[in-house]
Design a protein around this motif. Structure first.
Motif, PDB file in Angstrom:
ATOM      1  N   SER A  35       0.682  -1.225  -0.177  1.00 54.24           N
ATOM      2  CA  SER A  35       0.236  -0.193  -0.337  1.00 54.24           C
ATOM      3  C   SER A  35       0.840   0.984  -0.106  1.00 54.24           C
ATOM      4  CB  SER A  35      -0.699  -0.599   1.208  1.00 54.24           C
ATOM      5  OG  SER A  35      -1.119   1.568   1.401  1.00 54.24           O
ATOM      6  N   GLY A  36       0.214   2.471  -0.756  1.00 55.62           N
ATOM      7  CA  GLY A  36       1.479   3.398  -0.975  1.00 55.62           C
ATOM      8  C   GLY A  36       0.343   4.873  -0.723  1.00 55.62           C
ATOM      9  N   GLY A  37       0.513   5.627  -1.038  1.00 61.17           N
ATOM     10  CA  GLY A  37       0.549   6.552  -1.296  1.00 61.17           C
ATOM     11  C   GLY A  37      -1.372   7.390  -0.483  1.00 61.17           C
ATOM     12  N   LYS A  65     -11.509  -6.368   2.848  1.00 61.99           N
ATOM     13  CA  LYS A  65     -11.759  -5.297   2.152  1.00 61.99           C
ATOM     14  C   LYS A  65     -10.484  -3.909   1.984  1.00 61.99           C
ATOM     15  CE  LYS A  65     -14.488  -2.029   5.028  1.00 61.99           C
ATOM     16  NZ  LYS A  65     -15.171  -1.955   3.030  1.00 61.99           N
ATOM     17  N   TRP A  66     -10.325  -3.870   1.094  1.00 58.81           N
ATOM     18  CA  TRP A  66      -9.668  -3.484   0.481  1.00 58.81           C
ATOM     19  C   TRP A  66      -9.386  -1.720   1.124  1.00 58.81           C
ATOM     20  CZ3 TRP A  66      -5.268  -5.031  -2.868  1.00 58.81           C
ATOM     21  CH2 TRP A  66      -5.812  -6.186  -3.208  1.00 58.81           C
ATOM     22  N   SER A  67      -7.840  -1.592   1.236  1.00 55.76           N
ATOM     23  CA  SER A  67      -7.364   0.200   2.114  1.00 55.76           C
ATOM     24  C   SER A  67      -8.507   1.369   1.569  1.00 55.76           C
ATOM     25  CB  SER A  67      -6.285   0.771   2.309  1.00 55.76           C
ATOM     26  OG  SER A  67      -5.781   0.252   0.911  1.00 55.76           O
ATOM     27  N   PHE A  68      -8.887   1.114  -0.160  1.00 51.29           N
ATOM     28  CA  PHE A  68      -9.386   2.264  -0.360  1.00 51.29           C
ATOM     29  C   PHE A  68     -10.332   2.149  -0.310  1.00 51.29           C
ATOM     30  CE2 PHE A  68      -8.523  -1.531  -3.930  1.00 51.29           C
ATOM     31  CZ  PHE A  68      -9.683  -1.417  -4.015  1.00 51.29           C
ATOM     32  N   ASN A 296      -2.629   4.500  -7.719  1.00 59.38           N
ATOM     33  CA  ASN A 296      -2.896   3.447  -6.470  1.00 59.38           C
ATOM     34  C   ASN A 296      -2.145   2.333  -6.361  1.00 59.38           C
ATOM     35  OD1 ASN A 296      -4.741   1.994  -4.462  1.00 59.38           O
ATOM     36  ND2 ASN A 296      -5.476   4.324  -4.595  1.00 59.38           N
ATOM     37  N   PRO A 297      -1.425   1.645  -5.896  1.00 66.32           N
ATOM     38  CA  PRO A 297      -1.236   0.629  -5.886  1.00 66.32           C
ATOM     39  C   PRO A 297      -2.394  -0.648  -5.815  1.00 66.32           C
ATOM     40  CG  PRO A 297      -0.259   0.913  -4.470  1.00 66.32           C
ATOM     41  CD  PRO A 297      -0.527   2.088  -4.810  1.00 66.32           C
ATOM     42  N   ASP A 298      -2.947  -0.585  -4.265  1.00 70.61           N
ATOM     43  CA  ASP A 298      -4.168  -1.888  -4.271  1.00 70.61           C
ATOM     44  C   ASP A 298      -4.832  -1.579  -5.232  1.00 70.61           C
ATOM     45  OD1 ASP A 298      -2.331  -1.442  -2.152  1.00 70.61           O
ATOM     46  OD2 ASP A 298      -4.107  -0.055  -0.380  1.00 70.61           O
ATOM     47  N   MET A 299      -5.440  -0.433  -6.092  1.00 73.64           N
ATOM     48  CA  MET A 299      -6.579  -0.466  -6.748  1.00 73.64           C
ATOM     49  C   MET A 299      -5.691  -1.512  -7.915  1.00 73.64           C
ATOM     50  SD  MET A 299      -8.106   2.919  -6.538  1.00 73.64           S
ATOM     51  CE  MET A 299      -9.598   3.117  -7.691  1.00 73.64           C
ATOM     52  N   MET A 300      -4.744  -0.869  -8.776  1.00 71.74           N
ATOM     53  CA  MET A 300      -4.033  -1.939  -9.534  1.00 71.74           C
ATOM     54  C   MET A 300      -4.014  -3.152  -9.167  1.00 71.74           C
ATOM     55  SD  MET A 300      -3.576   0.506 -12.340  1.00 71.74           S
ATOM     56  CE  MET A 300      -2.394  -0.595 -13.369  1.00 71.74           C
ATOM     57  N   LEU A 331      -0.732   7.841 -13.238  1.00 70.82           N
ATOM     58  CA  LEU A 331      -0.331   8.858 -13.197  1.00 70.82           C
ATOM     59  C   LEU A 331      -1.777  10.056 -12.350  1.00 70.82           C
ATOM     60  CD1 LEU A 331      -2.402   8.946 -17.162  1.00 70.82           C
ATOM     61  CD2 LEU A 331      -0.013  10.131 -16.497  1.00 70.82           C
ATOM     62  N   MET A 332      -2.641   9.041 -11.733  1.00 74.27           N
ATOM     63  CA  MET A 332      -3.761   9.660 -11.154  1.00 74.27           C
ATOM     64  C   MET A 332      -4.296   8.590  -9.750  1.00 74.27           C
ATOM     65  SD  MET A 332      -4.467  12.513 -11.828  1.00 74.27           S
ATOM     66  CE  MET A 332      -3.713  13.523 -12.828  1.00 74.27           C
ATOM     67  N   PRO A 333      -4.252   8.463  -8.747  1.00 73.00           N
ATOM     68  CA  PRO A 333      -4.189   7.927  -7.415  1.00 73.00           C
ATOM     69  C   PRO A 333      -6.222   6.989  -6.882  1.00 73.00           C
ATOM     70  CG  PRO A 333      -4.353   9.829  -7.029  1.00 73.00           C
ATOM     71  CD  PRO A 333      -4.555  10.640  -8.018  1.00 73.00           C
ATOM     72  N   GLY A 334      -7.233   8.100  -8.103  1.00 65.32           N
ATOM     73  CA  GLY A 334      -8.141   6.763  -8.571  1.00 65.32           C
ATOM     74  C   GLY A 334      -9.510   7.503  -7.306  1.00 65.32           C
ATOM     75  N   ASP A 335      -9.352   8.899  -7.009  1.00 65.12           N
ATOM     76  CA  ASP A 335     -10.043   9.816  -6.411  1.00 65.12           C
ATOM     77  C   ASP A 335     -10.932   9.855  -6.717  1.00 65.12           C
ATOM     78  OD1 ASP A 335      -7.585  10.003  -4.640  1.00 65.12           O
ATOM     79  OD2 ASP A 335      -7.179  12.091  -5.145  1.00 65.12           O
ATOM     80  N   GLY A 336     -11.948   9.843  -7.583  1.00 66.88           N
ATOM     81  CA  GLY A 336     -13.245   9.912  -8.108  1.00 66.88           C
ATOM     82  C   GLY A 336     -13.426   8.683  -8.190  1.00 66.88           C
TER      83      GLY A 336
END
Ligand SMILES: Cc1cc2nc3c(=O)[nH]c(=O)nc-3n(C[C@H](O)[C@H](O)[C@H](O)COP(=O)(O)OP(=O)(O)OC[C@H]3O[C@@H](n4cnc5c(N)ncnc54)[C@H](O)[C@@H]3O)c2cc1C
Length: 596
Positions: A35-37, A65-68, A296-300, A331-336
C-alpha cells in the motif's frame, strides 16, 4: 446529511456493493505492505484487525476490505471554510471535465469546475473521430456505416464485454462533437490535422486516418503535445466566453449523499492547498472527471492484476502529481473512483480494468503504430507469432514471453520495401504530403541507433548492426545464438518461397534477410500508459449502483468511465480515449446536464 462511516456501510449494504459483514469490516488489506499513496493511512488504521493468515474461499473472498474502500472521517461543518453552490459541479480539469464544462456552459448551464491540478492538464493528442468535416473535406470515407467492420473487430477483441450502448452514442455523435471541438479550437488559434491511418495487409484491423491532432506553429507535434493545448483552450473558453470559474489546487475528498447515503449526491467536500476545506453544493449534478487509478497500487492490484504484475516495478507510487501529463510511470490515484465507491457506486462489470500499453518487437514500423512486421524472436531464438500486428498486441505478446524479451532482425534492403516511411506524430498535410523518411534516412537512423546502442525514438530497444548474420547473432545478448541463426535462415527461405509455413504471415510483407548490413533489436517489457475504467456507468454517464440503478445527481466521464473498454485498450482505433470518452461522451454529457 453528511457521510459518516455508518452511512457508508449502510449504503454499501443496501446496494449490495459490498458483501460486508461485521467480520469483513475488520478484515484485511490484502495488499499488505504494497500500500502507498493516499491509502497508506487507511491501510494502517485497519491493520490491527487484519485477518492475515485466514484462508480465502469462494464463500469468503468478497468479504475482504481493501484500504481504498474505507472512507475518510467527514469534516465537521465548522471546519468548512467556504461553500459554493452551483447547478453543476465538475471535479477535475482534464480533457473530460473541461469538455463537459464548456458543452454545458454553452447551453446556459450554471457550472463550476474545481481540480487538484494547478492548471488544465492533458497528455498525448490523438482524438479518434468518425466522420468529421475535416475527414469529409479530405475525401476520407469514415462514416458510422464505413466504420462498421472496424467497430466489429474492436468489439470482438473485447469479447463483447464492453457497453455497446456507450459505443453507439459515441459513433453516432462522433462527427458532430469533433466538428464542435474543431470550431472551438480554431477560435483559440489551434489548427487541426490527421495522423496517418493503419493499413493491415490482412485487412483485419485497417483503419483510415481518424486521429485528429490539434497543434500550433510553436508546438507542431500534436500527437504528443496537442492535448494540453486543447485542455488549455477549453479552460479559456469556459472562463472567458462563459464566465465560468475554475478552482485549481483543490482536491476532492468525499461526496455527500443525502438521506442516509441512499438519496441524491448533493455536494463534494474538497481540501485546498492551505489545508482549508471547501464544500461544493450541486443543485443538479456532480460530475467526477478525475482520471485513472494507475497511481494507486491497491486499486491496480485489485482491478487490473495482470497489468499490476507486469508493471509494478516500472510504476512509481507515493507522492501524487495531480499535474501529471506525459509520463509513463502512473498518473492519478483513483480519487473519483474511491469517492463513488464510498457512496454506494458499483464497480464496472468488465474485469479486469483494461490497461493501455504499447511497445512490441522494435524495428521499422509500418503505419507508425505497428509491431515490427519482420522477423520477431524470443530468447530461445524461436519465432512466437505472426508478426503482422499493431504495437499494442505486439506488446502483449512480448509480456507473455520468457523474460518478457523479444528480438527483431532485418537487413538493409528492408529500408527499400517502402518508398517512404511515416514517422511518429506526423500529421497528414494534404498540401505538402505527409512528412516521411526516405529509405536512406531510415538506414541512417538505424546506423545511429546501433552506434549509440539505443533507439533514438525512445522505445528503449537496444540496437545491433553487423556485416554478417553470424556476427549479428553473436552480439544479440541473451538469445540462443545457434537457434536464432537457424530461425533467420528458415525465415528467409519462407520469404524466398513466398510462403510462411510456420505462422503464415501475409506473403506481401515477407522479405528475406540477405542484404548486409544486418540489424537487430532487443526489447524487454512494454510501455504502460494508463488504465481505462472505473465506476459502473450507464450510457448517459450516470454512476450506478450494483443493480444498475443510477445514483441521482452523480455522473462521471473521461478515462474513469466504467465498461467502455474490455480486455485491453488496443490502439486499433487510435486516440479513442480522447476522442470518445473524453470527447464525444463528455460533450453529450454537458448537453444533457444543461437540460436537467
Ligand atoms: C503518455 C500518455 C499519452 C497519452 N496519449 C493519448 C492520446 O493521444 N489519445 C488518447 O486517446 N489517450 C491518450 N492517453 C490516455 C490519456 O490519459 C487519456 O486519454 C486522457 O488524458 C484522460 O483524460 P481525463 O480527463 O479522463 O483524465 P486526466 O487527464 O487524468 O484528468 C483528471 C483531472 O482530475 C484531476 N483530479 C484528480 N483527482 C482529483 C481530486 N481528488 N479532486 C479534484 N481533481 C482531481 C487531475 O488533477 C486532472 O486535472 C495517453 C496517456 C499517456 C500516459
Amino acid at each position: 446529511m453528511e457521510l459518516n462511516r455508518r452511512d457508508f456501510l449502510k449504503g454499501a449494504l443496501a446496494t449490495g456493493a459490498l458483501a460486508a459483514t461485521g467480520t469483513a469490516l475488520a478484515a484485511c488489506s490484502p495488499a499488505g505492505g504494497a500500500s502507498g499513496g493516499s491509502d497508506a493511512k487507511a491501510t494502517g488504521a485497519e491493520g490491527s484487525s487484519s485477518a492475515s493468515g485466514s484462508v480465502l474461499t469462494a464463500d469468503n473472498y468478497q468479504d475482504m476490505k481493501w484500504s481504498f474502500e474505507i472512507p475518510p472521517e467527514p469534516v465537521a461543518d465548522a471546519d468548512i471554510a467556504e461553500t459554493y453552490t452551483h447547478d453543476i459541479v465538475i471535479v477535475g480539469a482534464g480533457m473530460a471535465g473541461l469538455c463537459t464544462a464548456v458543452s454545458a456552459a454553452e447551453q446556459g448551464a450554471d457550472v463550476i469546475v474545481f481540480s487538484a491540478s494547478s492548471k488544465p492538464i492533458s497528455r498525448g493528442g490523438s482524438n479518434h473521430a468518425i466522420g468529421s468535416k475535416y475527414q469529409k473535406e479530405k475525401g476520407i470515407d469514415y462514416s458510422p456505416e464505413a466504420a462498421r467492420e472496424i467497430v466489429k473487430a474492436e468489439q470482438t477483441a473485447g469479447t463483447y464485454l464492453m457497453d455497446k450502448k456507450k459505443w453507439e452514442r459515441w459513433i453516432n455523435h462522433s462527427g458532430e462533437s469533433i466538428d464542435w471541438t474543431i470550431d472551438h479550437m480554431e477560435k483559440q488559434g489551434l489548427k487541426c490535422c490527421l495522423e496517418p491511418g493503419y493499413t493491415d495487409p490482412d485487412g483485419t484491423i485497417t483503419v483510415p486516418p481518424a486521429s485528429h491532432n490539434f497543434y500550433t506553429d510553436e508546438q507542431p507535434f500534436g500527437a504528443l503535445f496537442g492535448a494540453p493545448l486543447e485542455a488549455h483552450a477549453y479552460a479559456n473558453i469556459f472562463t472567458d466566453d462563459f464566465g465560468g470559474e475554475i478552482h485549481y489546487k483543490t482536491v476532492g475528498q468525499y461526496l455527500i449523499r443525502d438521506n442516509d447515503n441512499t438519496g441524491r449526491v448533493s455536494a463534494v467536500v474538497a481540501q485546498r492547498e492551505d489545508g482549508s476545506y471547501v464544500k461544493y453544493v450541486a443543485n443538479k449534478a456532480v460530475v467526477l472527471a478525475t482520471g485513472d487509478f494507475s497511481k494507486n497500487p491497491d486499486m491496480m492490484a485489485k482491478y487490473s492484476p495482470w497489468a499490476w504484475e507486469n508493471f509494478k516495478d516500472s510504476l512509481t507510487f507515493g507522492d501524487v502529481d495531480y499535474d501529471a501529463e506525459l509520463v509513463y510511470s502512473g498518473l492519478m490515484p483513483g480519487d473519483g473512483q474511491k469517492m463513488g465507491l464510498w457512496v454506494g457506486a458499483a464497480w464496472q462489470k468488465t474485469y479486469p480494468v483494461p490497461p493501455m500499453i504499447n511497445g512490441g518487437a522494435s524495428g521499422p514500423a509500418h503505419g507508425v503504430i505497428s509491431n515490427f512486421w519482420g522477423l520477431n524472436m524470443d530468447i530461445h531464438g524461436e519465432r512466437y507469432q505472426n508478426e503482422c500486428t499493431n504495437f499494442a498486441y505486439g506488446a502483449i505478446s512480448v509480456l507473455q514471453l520468457p523474460q518478457k524479451t523479444a528480438y527483431a532482425v532485418w537487413d538493409k534492403a528492408y529500408a527499400y520495401t517502402q518508398d517512404e516511411w511515416e514517422a511518429f506524430g506526423c500529421c497528414i498535410d494534404y498540401e505538402n504530403g505527409i512528412m516521411p523518411s526516405t529509405p536512406e534516412e531510415m538506414i541512417a537512423s538505424w546506423d545511429a541507433a546501433a552506434t549509440e546502442g539505443k533507439s533514438s525514438i525512445g522505445t528503449g530497444a537496444t540496437y545491433y548492426k553487423a556485416d554478417t548474420l553470424e556476427e549479428l547473432v553473436e552480439q544479440m545478448e541473451g538469445i540462443d545464438k545457434e537457434q536464432a541463426l537457424a530461425t533467420i535462415k528458415q525465415y528467409s527461405a519462407y520469404a524466398e518461397a513466398g510462403l510462411d509455413e510456420q505462422f503464415h504471415v501475409n506473403p506481401d510483407i515477407l522479405y528475406p534477410i540477405s542484404t548486409p548490413p544486418f540489424y537487430a533489436t532487443k526489447i524487454t517489457g512494454a510501455t504502460f500508459l494508463t488504465v481505462c475504467g472505473g465506476l459502473r456507468t450507464n450510457d448517459k454517464m450516470q454512476v450506478c449502483e450494483e443493480d444498475d440503478t443510477p445514483i441521482e445527481g452523480l455522473y462521471n466521464t473521461g478515462i474513469m468511465t466504467g465498461d467502455f473498454y474490455a480486455n485491453t485498450y488496443n490502439f486499433v482505433m487510435p486516440g479513442q480515449n480522447l476522442g470518445a470518452v473524453c470527447g464525444t461522451l463528455s460533450y453529450l454529457l454537458g448537453r444533457d446536464l444543461a437540460e436537467l
